[in-house]
Design a protein around this motif. Structure first.
Motif, PDB file in Angstrom:
ATOM      1  N   VAL A   1     -12.061  17.149  29.092  1.00 53.95           N
ATOM      2  CA  VAL A   1     -12.566  16.242  29.966  1.00 53.95           C
ATOM      3  C   VAL A   1     -14.208  16.941  30.099  1.00 53.95           C
ATOM      4  CG1 VAL A   1     -13.238  15.341  32.265  1.00 53.95           C
ATOM      5  CG2 VAL A   1     -10.803  15.704  31.562  1.00 53.95           C
ATOM      6  N   ASP A   2     -15.208  16.305  29.742  1.00 57.01           N
ATOM      7  CA  ASP A   2     -16.697  16.760  29.916  1.00 57.01           C
ATOM      8  C   ASP A   2     -17.461  16.155  30.714  1.00 57.01           C
ATOM      9  OD1 ASP A   2     -17.628  14.571  28.734  1.00 57.01           O
ATOM     10  OD2 ASP A   2     -17.909  15.400  26.638  1.00 57.01           O
ATOM     11  N   GLU A   3     -18.598  16.288  30.992  1.00 52.78           N
ATOM     12  CA  GLU A   3     -19.255  15.677  31.912  1.00 52.78           C
ATOM     13  C   GLU A   3     -19.504  14.002  31.944  1.00 52.78           C
ATOM     14  OE1 GLU A   3     -24.151  16.018  33.527  1.00 52.78           O
ATOM     15  OE2 GLU A   3     -23.652  16.918  31.660  1.00 52.78           O
ATOM     16  N   ASN A   4     -19.356  13.638  30.774  1.00 56.27           N
ATOM     17  CA  ASN A   4     -19.472  12.119  30.876  1.00 56.27           C
ATOM     18  C   ASN A   4     -18.157  11.434  30.179  1.00 56.27           C
ATOM     19  OD1 ASN A   4     -22.247  11.982  31.363  1.00 56.27           O
ATOM     20  ND2 ASN A   4     -22.527  12.972  29.179  1.00 56.27           N
ATOM     21  N   TYR A   5     -17.060  12.040  29.464  1.00 50.21           N
ATOM     22  CA  TYR A   5     -16.113  11.522  28.796  1.00 50.21           C
ATOM     23  C   TYR A   5     -14.985  12.180  28.866  1.00 50.21           C
ATOM     24  CZ  TYR A   5     -20.235   9.181  26.693  1.00 50.21           C
ATOM     25  OH  TYR A   5     -21.360   8.417  26.633  1.00 50.21           O
ATOM     26  N   THR A   6     -13.888  11.627  29.108  1.00 51.07           N
ATOM     27  CA  THR A   6     -12.438  11.982  28.862  1.00 51.07           C
ATOM     28  C   THR A   6     -11.951  11.581  27.545  1.00 51.07           C
ATOM     29  OG1 THR A   6     -12.146  11.960  31.295  1.00 51.07           O
ATOM     30  CG2 THR A   6     -10.135  11.978  29.917  1.00 51.07           C
ATOM     31  N   THR A   7     -11.299  12.553  26.908  1.00 52.49           N
ATOM     32  CA  THR A   7     -10.844  12.221  25.432  1.00 52.49           C
ATOM     33  C   THR A   7      -9.382  12.929  25.597  1.00 52.49           C
ATOM     34  OG1 THR A   7     -12.744  12.343  24.657  1.00 52.49           O
ATOM     35  CG2 THR A   7     -11.214  12.615  23.028  1.00 52.49           C
ATOM     36  N   ILE A   8      -8.566  11.928  24.790  1.00 53.98           N
ATOM     37  CA  ILE A   8      -7.092  12.538  24.537  1.00 53.98           C
ATOM     38  C   ILE A   8      -6.888  12.385  23.121  1.00 53.98           C
ATOM     39  CG2 ILE A   8      -6.223  10.487  25.336  1.00 53.98           C
ATOM     40  CD1 ILE A   8      -3.445  11.896  26.047  1.00 53.98           C
TER      41      ILE A   8
ATOM     42  N   LEU B   1     -17.226   7.843  34.550  1.00 62.00           N
ATOM     43  CA  LEU B   1     -17.759   7.259  35.779  1.00 62.00           C
ATOM     44  C   LEU B   1     -16.632   5.901  35.976  1.00 62.00           C
ATOM     45  CD1 LEU B   1     -19.786   6.907  37.971  1.00 62.00           C
ATOM     46  CD2 LEU B   1     -21.179   5.736  36.443  1.00 62.00           C
ATOM     47  N   THR B   2     -16.474   5.102  35.067  1.00 67.79           N
ATOM     48  CA  THR B   2     -15.759   3.644  35.243  1.00 67.79           C
ATOM     49  C   THR B   2     -14.210   3.708  35.056  1.00 67.79           C
ATOM     50  OG1 THR B   2     -16.132   2.962  33.117  1.00 67.79           O
ATOM     51  CG2 THR B   2     -17.926   2.621  34.656  1.00 67.79           C
ATOM     52  N   GLY B   3     -14.072   4.761  34.254  1.00 67.18           N
ATOM     53  CA  GLY B   3     -12.346   4.926  33.822  1.00 67.18           C
ATOM     54  C   GLY B   3     -12.295   3.794  32.514  1.00 67.18           C
ATOM     55  N   LYS B   4     -13.195   3.368  32.040  1.00 68.81           N
ATOM     56  CA  LYS B   4     -12.897   2.324  30.948  1.00 68.81           C
ATOM     57  C   LYS B   4     -12.734   2.798  29.711  1.00 68.81           C
ATOM     58  CE  LYS B   4     -16.486   0.185  28.830  1.00 68.81           C
ATOM     59  NZ  LYS B   4     -17.577  -0.694  28.903  1.00 68.81           N
ATOM     60  N   PHE B   5     -11.876   1.960  28.795  1.00 70.47           N
ATOM     61  CA  PHE B   5     -11.683   2.472  27.379  1.00 70.47           C
ATOM     62  C   PHE B   5     -12.793   2.068  26.678  1.00 70.47           C
ATOM     63  CE2 PHE B   5     -10.172   1.085  23.191  1.00 70.47           C
ATOM     64  CZ  PHE B   5      -9.380   2.377  22.842  1.00 70.47           C
TER      65      PHE B   5
ATOM     66  N   ALA C   1     -24.232   7.849  22.084  1.00 71.40           N
ATOM     67  CA  ALA C   1     -23.434   9.027  22.585  1.00 71.40           C
ATOM     68  C   ALA C   1     -21.925   8.523  22.899  1.00 71.40           C
ATOM     69  CB  ALA C   1     -24.015   9.093  23.876  1.00 71.40           C
ATOM     70  N   GLU C   2     -21.657   7.128  23.265  1.00 70.56           N
ATOM     71  CA  GLU C   2     -20.375   6.803  23.177  1.00 70.56           C
ATOM     72  C   GLU C   2     -19.645   6.689  21.939  1.00 70.56           C
ATOM     73  OE1 GLU C   2     -20.694   3.785  27.182  1.00 70.56           O
ATOM     74  OE2 GLU C   2     -21.343   2.859  25.141  1.00 70.56           O
ATOM     75  N   GLN C   3     -20.307   6.290  20.764  1.00 64.53           N
ATOM     76  CA  GLN C   3     -19.683   6.274  19.671  1.00 64.53           C
ATOM     77  C   GLN C   3     -19.398   7.671  19.244  1.00 64.53           C
ATOM     78  OE1 GLN C   3     -21.358   3.414  16.626  1.00 64.53           O
ATOM     79  NE2 GLN C   3     -22.407   2.821  18.272  1.00 64.53           N
ATOM     80  N   ASN C   4     -20.392   8.614  19.247  1.00 64.78           N
ATOM     81  CA  ASN C   4     -20.171  10.021  19.110  1.00 64.78           C
ATOM     82  C   ASN C   4     -18.928  10.641  19.881  1.00 64.78           C
ATOM     83  OD1 ASN C   4     -22.252  10.075  17.257  1.00 64.78           O
ATOM     84  ND2 ASN C   4     -23.840  10.874  18.804  1.00 64.78           N
TER      85      ASN C   4
ATOM     86  N   GLU D   1      -8.356   8.930  21.966  1.00 67.36           N
ATOM     87  CA  GLU D   1      -8.611   7.699  22.597  1.00 67.36           C
ATOM     88  C   GLU D   1      -9.976   8.379  23.705  1.00 67.36           C
ATOM     89  OE1 GLU D   1      -4.494   5.343  23.230  1.00 67.36           O
ATOM     90  OE2 GLU D   1      -5.303   6.228  24.886  1.00 67.36           O
ATOM     91  N   THR D   2     -10.930   7.586  23.798  1.00 67.38           N
ATOM     92  CA  THR D   2     -12.043   8.114  24.618  1.00 67.38           C
ATOM     93  C   THR D   2     -12.097   7.152  25.710  1.00 67.38           C
ATOM     94  OG1 THR D   2     -13.042   9.188  22.634  1.00 67.38           O
ATOM     95  CG2 THR D   2     -14.452   8.707  24.623  1.00 67.38           C
ATOM     96  N   TYR D   3     -12.449   7.673  27.099  1.00 68.14           N
ATOM     97  CA  TYR D   3     -12.708   6.908  28.227  1.00 68.14           C
ATOM     98  C   TYR D   3     -14.076   7.388  28.798  1.00 68.14           C
ATOM     99  CZ  TYR D   3      -7.888   5.772  27.439  1.00 68.14           C
ATOM    100  OH  TYR D   3      -6.801   5.037  27.060  1.00 68.14           O
TER     101      TYR D   3
END
Length: 731
Positions: A528-535, A557-561, A691-694, A552-554
């Protein structure tokens, strides 16, 4: 002497040792050598009569022998000569030695003699019977001082060989006797101690001591040097020992104080001898606790004395119950380590449990967006199970104020042992134990066994809640870390660990489903970093796929996949696939599926109200794998069951778009060309930011190595051992 006269008429002729006489007109005759005659050396023993030596052998007819010095009477050696002549023979001269020997002295001795010094002159002489007229001349045969004298006796007599004898006259030193120098021991008393010899010394003796005096405790290696005229000097050694004594008359007592922020200390009391120092260890403290104090008394003349005592600083019991128990009544807040959007109350789903994509086209915008992928759902579902078990702890914590009040009343009575407290009610039984390192509360709450504790040194709160013999949860909580493990019937065993730092949160998840001998393991690494949660995990979609990692990356802020990347192997072909929600791909308005296999797709897909089938483009490699396509994926949603105060999981098939990573640069044009007549009116542009794709692709590259290492580390037995056994209090 007889002489042969020959008239030489002419001349002599000598040839080869033979003499020939020649004359004018005369016959020459031969001259011979005299042979067979000896003149031997001869020895005689002196007897006062004349002795002589003569030749032996047969002389020629008419031969004459003339002797010179061949007779003697006195002792000595005489060189004798004899000249033999005969007519017709060469003259022969012979020599020999006539020896008259002297008589050997016998029965005479000159023996070594030892005397002890007494100041008188000592003499050494020959012994035995000397012949009449014999004389003895002595050299160095008298002495009075100590030493060794090499004496000579020269014996002579007429007719005897002179005899020279040697012997040693030795005047010896006397040895001291009856003298001892013995070790002696004293106990230290501050007075000077002495060690001296014992026994009677001869008159005029002197004794010189070294190191034979001492006051302080120790060993003194003393010497005594004893000397006297005529005596061998002796050096004796002995040890003067002055032993240390015990320190008495002092005390070091246990003492208890009440905390008041002042320094408390223990000191030795009594009369400490002069020269003794005291070294204290752990004898002072300010904070509440028990201090095992030591006082070491030592001095050069005293045996070391080590005393121990206990310094106890009891708390000011005012408000102590709350201070102690509030650190125990702590719940593991699992959701605090995840973004707020992941909290269950922020993800509740209240829509249809199934979406009918078969009967009619479904608007892409109406597809629910708060679902969890299979990888995140494994962790999420376990967290909810753990939260459910924690309800029993919550129920017990409802009585926390009662327990705090009961303990405070107990403290107010000033108990002798405030660290042990037991209390019973109709709802629970508790036992509270305080130690220097930790505080532990054991509680029987209905059928539930609860063990909660707090480690004072590292600030870790822990708990173990056992619902039954087979259902148990264990946790450890610190300021920045949480570790929690759950075992359900011994079949589902899982553990999650979160660690927070300045960069964010790192999580590790392990799940074992099955028996100890045969189980399926799932491992997940969470970042979990500043912007994204990755598992990234290895939860498989189908058994025929071997997964390196499924990421998977979420959005925090929104919790969206946002999307996923999975590397897998199918029939020895490697795939690197990216998955996206349809609402993030420009060009999809509505979608419909028919349960009919379409090539490699298990379903037939229609888009944008078109009657034509959406076409995927196959690659020329990878057994004709598709460059892109739309497939139905399981997504997981959670709804609240108000009646049972629980959460139910809803699995919904959601259409998603995938593209092979190798085709990421050209799939848009390819898809448009393939589906221009199938409802597609524009390129399939990905609306995700770079940034989201990265966050998908770069995170996969950065995390997959650590994930592969982690998934091999923790074992089922390690989790079982961490959960541990029920405290004996409950048995």
């Amino acid at each position: 002497m007889n002489k042969i006269k020959i008239t030489i008429i002419s001349f002599l002729l000598i040839v080869a040792g033979t003499i020939f006489l020649t004359g004018c007109g005369e016959e020459i005759s031969e001259i011979k050598n005299i042979t067979g005659i000896s003149f031997e050396d001869t020895s005689f023993e002196y007897d006062g009569t004349e002795k002589e030596i003569l030749i032996t052998g047969n002389l020629p007819q008419g031969a004459e022998a003339v002797y010179q010095n061949n007779k003697a009477t006195n002792i000595g050696e005489y060189l004798s000569t004899v000249v033999i002549t005969a007519e017709g023979y060469n003259e022969l001269t012979l020599t020999a030695t006539l020896t008259i020997l002297g008589i050997q002295f016998s029965g005479i001795s000159f023996d070594n003699q030892n005397y002890y010094y007494d100041g008188e002159e000592k003499t050494i002489e020959v012994s035995g019977i000397l012949p009449e007229g014999a004389s003895v001349i002595y050299s160095n045969n008298k002495a009075s001082e100590i030493g060794e004298y090499n004496a000579t006796a020269t014996i002579s007599a007429n007719g005897y060989e002179t005899l020279v004898l040697q012997a040693d006259l030795t005047i010896l030193e006397r040895e001291f006797t009856g003298i001892t120098f013995d070790n002696i021991s004293y106990s230290y008393d501050g007075n000077q101690k002495t060690i001296e010899i014992n026994g009677s010394l001869p008159a005029g003796s002197t004794v010189s001591y070294t190191n034979n005096l001492g006051v302080d405790a120790g060993e003194y290696n003393a010497t005594a040097t004893i000397s006297a005229v005529g005596y061998k000097t002796i050096i004796l050694q002995a040890t003067l020992i002055i032993e240390k004594i015990n320190i008495v008359g002092v005390s070091f007592s246990d003492t208890t104080f009440t905390y008041n922020e002042m320094l408390r200390e223990l000191i030795v009391e009594g009369n400490i001898p002069v020269g003794v120092t005291v070294q204290y260890i752990n004898n002072a403290g300010t904070e509440v606790g028990t201090y095992q104090a030591t006082a070491v008394l030592s001095g050069k003349n005293y045996n070391m004395l080590e005393l121990t005592a206990t310094l106890k600083i009891n708390p000011d019991f005012t408000g102590m119950a709350f201070d102690v128990l509030s650190k125990l009544f702590v719940l593991p807040e699992m959701w605090e380590f995840l973004p707020e959007s992941f909290a269950i109350e922020n993800r509740l789903y209240n829509g249809a449990e199934q979406i009918d994509f078969n009967s009619n086209f479904v608007s892409v915008n109406s597809i629910p967006q708060m679902g969890l992928g299979k990888q995140m759902n494994v962790v999420y579902e376990n967290l909810l199970q753990m939260q459910s078990v924690m309800k029993h702890l919550n129920g017990f914590y409802n009585y926390s104020s009662i327990i705090i009040d009961a303990y405070q009343l107990f403290l107010n009575d000033g108990p002798n042992n405030y660290k042990l407290f037991e209390h019973q009610t109709e709802n629970f039984n508790i036992k509270l134990e305080l130690t220097d390192n930790s505080n532990i509360l054991l509680a029987s709450y209905g059928t539930v066994a609860i063990e909660i504790g707090y480690n004072i040194a590292d600030g870790i709160a822990s708990g173990r809640i056992q619902l039954s013999d087979l259902n148990v949860i264990r946790y450890d909580i610190s300021e920045n870390e949480l570790k929690i493990a759950l075992s359900i019937f011994g079949i589902a065993v899982s553990q999650v660990e979160f660690i927070a730092d300045q960069q964010g949160v790192t999580g590790y998840f392990y799940e074992f489903y099955g028996t100890a001998e045969n189980n399926l393991k799932t491992t997940a690494l969470i970042k979990v970093d500043e912007n994204y949660t990755t598992i990234i995990s290895n939860k498989r979609e189908t058994d025929d796929l071997i997964i390196e990692g499924y990421l998977e990356t979420y959005d925090n802020l929104t919790g969206k996949f946002i999307g996923a990347e999975v590397k897998e192997t199918n029939k020895m072909v490697d795939f690197d696939t990216l998955w996206f929600s349809l609402y993030d791909i420009e060009g999809f308005n509505s979608i419909k599926k028919v349960d009919e296999i379409n090539g490699l797709n298990l379903d037939t897909i229609y888009i944008n109200n078109s009657l034509n089938i959406f076409k995927a483009k196959r690659n020329s490699f990878g057994l004709g794998s598709r460059q892109y396509d739309i497939e139905m994926k399981d997504m997981y949603f959670y709804a609240y069951d108000e009646i049972n105060d629980s959460y139910s999981k809803i699995k919904i098939e959601i259409p998603m778009f995938f593209v092979q990573k190798a085709n990421l640069g050209d799939y848009e044009l390819t898809a448009y060309n393939e589906n221009e007549n199938n409802g597609l009116t524009t390129f399939l542009n990905n609306t995700l930011t770079q940034a989201e794709q990265n966050a998908i692709t770069e995170n996969y590259t950065n995390l997959v190595g650590e994930f592969i290492i982690r998934k091999e580390q923790t074992t089922r037995n390690e989790i079982i051992n961490y959960i541990g056994e029920k405290n004996s209090y409950f048995v």
